[in-house]
Design a protein around this motif. Structure first.
Motif, mmCIF file in Angstrom:
data_model
loop_
_atom_site.group_PDB
_atom_site.id
_atom_site.type_symbol
_atom_site.label_atom_id
_atom_site.label_comp_id
_atom_site.label_asym_id
_atom_site.label_seq_id
_atom_site.Cartn_x
_atom_site.Cartn_y
_atom_site.Cartn_z
ATOM 1 N N ASP A 44 48.393 42.065 47.905
ATOM 2 C CA ASP A 44 47.522 43.222 48.129
ATOM 3 C C ASP A 44 46.443 43.411 47.055
ATOM 4 O OD1 ASP A 44 49.320 43.819 46.138
ATOM 5 O OD2 ASP A 44 49.722 45.849 46.830
ATOM 6 N N VAL A 45 46.190 42.404 46.226
ATOM 7 C CA VAL A 45 45.205 42.526 45.157
ATOM 8 C C VAL A 45 43.937 41.767 45.543
ATOM 9 C CG1 VAL A 45 44.712 42.007 42.743
ATOM 10 C CG2 VAL A 45 47.006 42.741 43.414
ATOM 11 N N PRO A 46 42.794 42.444 45.643
ATOM 12 C CA PRO A 46 41.540 41.748 45.950
ATOM 13 C C PRO A 46 41.173 40.789 44.818
ATOM 14 C CG PRO A 46 41.269 44.136 46.139
ATOM 15 C CD PRO A 46 42.601 43.885 45.528
ATOM 16 N N PHE A 47 40.650 39.628 45.187
ATOM 17 C CA PHE A 47 40.325 38.617 44.189
ATOM 18 C C PHE A 47 39.140 37.769 44.641
ATOM 19 C CE2 PHE A 47 43.198 36.602 47.141
ATOM 20 C CZ PHE A 47 42.683 35.325 47.295
ATOM 21 N N GLN A 48 38.579 37.041 43.687
ATOM 22 C CA GLN A 48 37.548 36.054 43.966
ATOM 23 C C GLN A 48 38.169 34.669 43.828
ATOM 24 O OE1 GLN A 48 34.749 37.573 40.915
ATOM 25 N NE2 GLN A 48 33.207 37.169 42.486
ATOM 26 N N ILE A 49 37.658 33.718 44.619
ATOM 27 C CA ILE A 49 38.105 32.328 44.509
ATOM 28 C C ILE A 49 36.957 31.506 43.940
ATOM 29 C CG2 ILE A 49 37.497 31.824 46.921
ATOM 30 C CD1 ILE A 49 40.503 30.256 45.153
ATOM 31 N N GLY A 50 37.305 30.597 43.067
ATOM 32 C CA GLY A 50 36.293 29.746 42.457
ATOM 33 C C GLY A 50 36.841 28.358 42.192
ATOM 34 N N TRP A 51 36.031 27.530 41.558
ATOM 35 C CA TRP A 51 36.418 26.148 41.292
ATOM 36 C C TRP A 51 35.638 25.622 40.102
ATOM 37 C CZ3 TRP A 51 32.985 27.928 44.686
ATOM 38 C CH2 TRP A 51 31.694 27.419 44.613
ATOM 39 N N ARG A 52 36.159 24.551 39.539
ATOM 40 C CA ARG A 52 35.425 23.777 38.532
ATOM 41 C C ARG A 52 35.973 22.354 38.557
ATOM 42 N NH1 ARG A 52 38.598 27.050 35.365
ATOM 43 N NH2 ARG A 52 40.114 25.954 34.107
ATOM 44 N N THR A 53 35.129 21.398 38.223
ATOM 45 C CA THR A 53 35.555 20.004 38.248
ATOM 46 C C THR A 53 35.865 19.467 36.855
ATOM 47 O OG1 THR A 53 33.257 19.283 38.254
ATOM 48 C CG2 THR A 53 34.369 19.442 40.399
ATOM 49 N N GLN A 54 35.436 20.158 35.827
ATOM 50 C CA GLN A 54 35.755 19.775 34.448
ATOM 51 C C GLN A 54 36.629 20.863 33.847
ATOM 52 O OE1 GLN A 54 34.834 16.810 33.129
ATOM 53 N NE2 GLN A 54 33.927 16.361 35.132
ATOM 54 N N GLU A 60 32.836 28.346 38.948
ATOM 55 C CA GLU A 60 31.854 28.951 39.854
ATOM 56 C C GLU A 60 32.640 29.720 40.903
ATOM 57 O OE1 GLU A 60 28.700 26.407 41.304
ATOM 58 O OE2 GLU A 60 29.311 24.907 39.817
ATOM 59 N N PHE A 61 32.254 30.977 41.143
ATOM 60 C CA PHE A 61 32.982 31.828 42.079
ATOM 61 C C PHE A 61 32.110 32.192 43.272
ATOM 62 C CE2 PHE A 61 35.325 32.449 38.199
ATOM 63 C CZ PHE A 61 36.634 32.565 38.616
ATOM 64 N N TYR A 62 32.748 32.324 44.428
ATOM 65 C CA TYR A 62 32.060 32.915 45.569
ATOM 66 C C TYR A 62 31.781 34.364 45.216
ATOM 67 C CZ TYR A 62 33.155 28.926 48.560
ATOM 68 O OH TYR A 62 33.222 27.677 49.093
ATOM 69 N N SER A 63 30.670 34.905 45.693
ATOM 70 C CA SER A 63 30.272 36.262 45.305
ATOM 71 C C SER A 63 31.107 37.347 45.985
ATOM 72 C CB SER A 63 28.791 36.489 45.592
ATOM 73 O OG SER A 63 28.527 36.303 46.965
ATOM 74 N N LEU A 64 31.631 37.072 47.175
ATOM 75 C CA LEU A 64 32.425 38.068 47.895
ATOM 76 C C LEU A 64 33.918 37.859 47.645
ATOM 77 C CD1 LEU A 64 30.536 38.030 51.301
ATOM 78 C CD2 LEU A 64 30.340 39.699 49.448
ATOM 79 N N PRO A 65 34.714 38.927 47.750
ATOM 80 C CA PRO A 65 36.163 38.759 47.619
ATOM 81 C C PRO A 65 36.687 37.787 48.681
ATOM 82 C CG PRO A 65 35.569 41.078 47.551
ATOM 83 C CD PRO A 65 34.329 40.327 47.943
ATOM 84 N N ALA A 66 37.703 37.036 48.306
ATOM 85 C CA ALA A 66 38.296 36.063 49.225
ATOM 86 C C ALA A 66 39.169 36.760 50.255
ATOM 87 C CB ALA A 66 39.122 35.049 48.445
ATOM 88 N N GLU A 67 39.262 36.154 51.421
ATOM 89 C CA GLU A 67 40.161 36.630 52.463
ATOM 90 C C GLU A 67 41.305 35.639 52.600
ATOM 91 O OE1 GLU A 67 38.135 37.363 56.114
ATOM 92 O OE2 GLU A 67 36.593 38.582 55.153
ATOM 93 N N PHE A 84 41.105 24.932 41.124
ATOM 94 C CA PHE A 84 40.803 26.130 41.891
ATOM 95 C C PHE A 84 41.270 27.309 41.056
ATOM 96 C CE2 PHE A 84 41.133 22.990 45.384
ATOM 97 C CZ PHE A 84 39.814 23.066 45.781
ATOM 98 N N VAL A 85 40.468 28.363 41.047
ATOM 99 C CA VAL A 85 40.678 29.487 40.152
ATOM 100 C C VAL A 85 40.609 30.783 40.949
ATOM 101 C CG1 VAL A 85 39.830 30.629 38.065
ATOM 102 C CG2 VAL A 85 39.499 28.163 38.345
ATOM 103 N N VAL A 86 41.539 31.702 40.704
ATOM 104 C CA VAL A 86 41.456 33.042 41.294
ATOM 105 C C VAL A 86 41.363 34.062 40.165
ATOM 106 C CG1 VAL A 86 42.593 32.525 43.481
ATOM 107 C CG2 VAL A 86 43.973 33.237 41.549
ATOM 108 N N ARG A 87 40.520 35.068 40.410
ATOM 109 C CA ARG A 87 40.287 36.130 39.430
ATOM 110 C C ARG A 87 40.424 37.472 40.133
ATOM 111 N NH1 ARG A 87 35.018 35.411 36.161
ATOM 112 N NH2 ARG A 87 36.432 34.059 35.006
ATOM 113 N N PRO A 88 41.320 38.347 39.643
ATOM 114 C CA PRO A 88 41.458 39.660 40.269
ATOM 115 C C PRO A 88 40.199 40.491 40.069
ATOM 116 C CG PRO A 88 42.635 39.615 38.193
ATOM 117 C CD PRO A 88 42.125 38.216 38.428
ATOM 118 N N LEU A 89 39.802 41.222 41.101
ATOM 119 C CA LEU A 89 38.606 42.052 40.984
ATOM 120 C C LEU A 89 38.793 43.179 39.982
ATOM 121 C CD1 LEU A 89 37.255 42.312 44.634
ATOM 122 C CD2 LEU A 89 36.553 40.787 42.802
ATOM 123 N N ASP A 90 40.040 43.647 39.826
ATOM 124 C CA ASP A 90 40.266 44.730 38.865
ATOM 125 C C ASP A 90 40.313 44.221 37.425
ATOM 126 O OD1 ASP A 90 42.818 43.628 38.468
ATOM 127 O OD2 ASP A 90 43.868 45.264 39.465
ATOM 128 N N GLY A 91 40.354 42.896 37.242
ATOM 129 C CA GLY A 91 40.348 42.321 35.904
ATOM 130 C C GLY A 91 41.645 42.450 35.138
#
Length: 116
Positions: A44-54, A60-67, A84-91
């Motif tokens: 139930d926690v909104p988050f962003q999904i991102g990625w990096r190769t190094q 780099e994160f998508y600008s909208l919260p992930a579904e 692959f990286v997830v970051r909570p919107l509430d930090g």
């Protein structure tokens, strides 16, 4: 978990998972047929999904919260390994990111799972 600093200067804990590159893929994105199925908790926690190769590059994160669907989402896998990286919107919320499996992007079992 990895400490990261947002563009606004806030320190957060990112959850991450490494996925090997697809040996059949080329650098041309149209050849990418594999998808990493990821599961994120708590649900139930909104988050962003991102990625990096190094490993030590900024993600780099998508600008909208992930579904998700049943806490799962799919990310394309290319010719290189990727974090692959997830970051909570509430930090603040500590998220857990798990790799369920790497499968074909058109796998019917994940037809309802959002693909990124």
């Amino acid at each position: 978990m990895r400490d990261a600093r947002t563009p606004e200067g806030t320190w957060v804990k990112d959850a991450q998972v490494y996925v090997e590159g697809d040996p059949e893929a080329r650098a041309d994105r149209s050849s990418w047929t594999a998808a990493a199925i990821l599961e994120v908790h708590p649900r139930d926690v909104p988050f962003q999904i991102g990625w990096r190769t190094q490993q030590f590059d900024a993600a780099e994160f998508y600008s909208l919260p992930a579904e998700t669907h049943e806490a799962k989402l799919a990310m394309e896998v290319g010719d290189q390994g990727v974090w692959f990286v997830v970051r909570p919107l509430d930090g603040r919320t500590a998220l857990v990111l798990e790799l369920v499996e790497v499968t074909n992007a058109s796998d019917d079992r994940y037809a309802e799972t959002p693909h990124y």
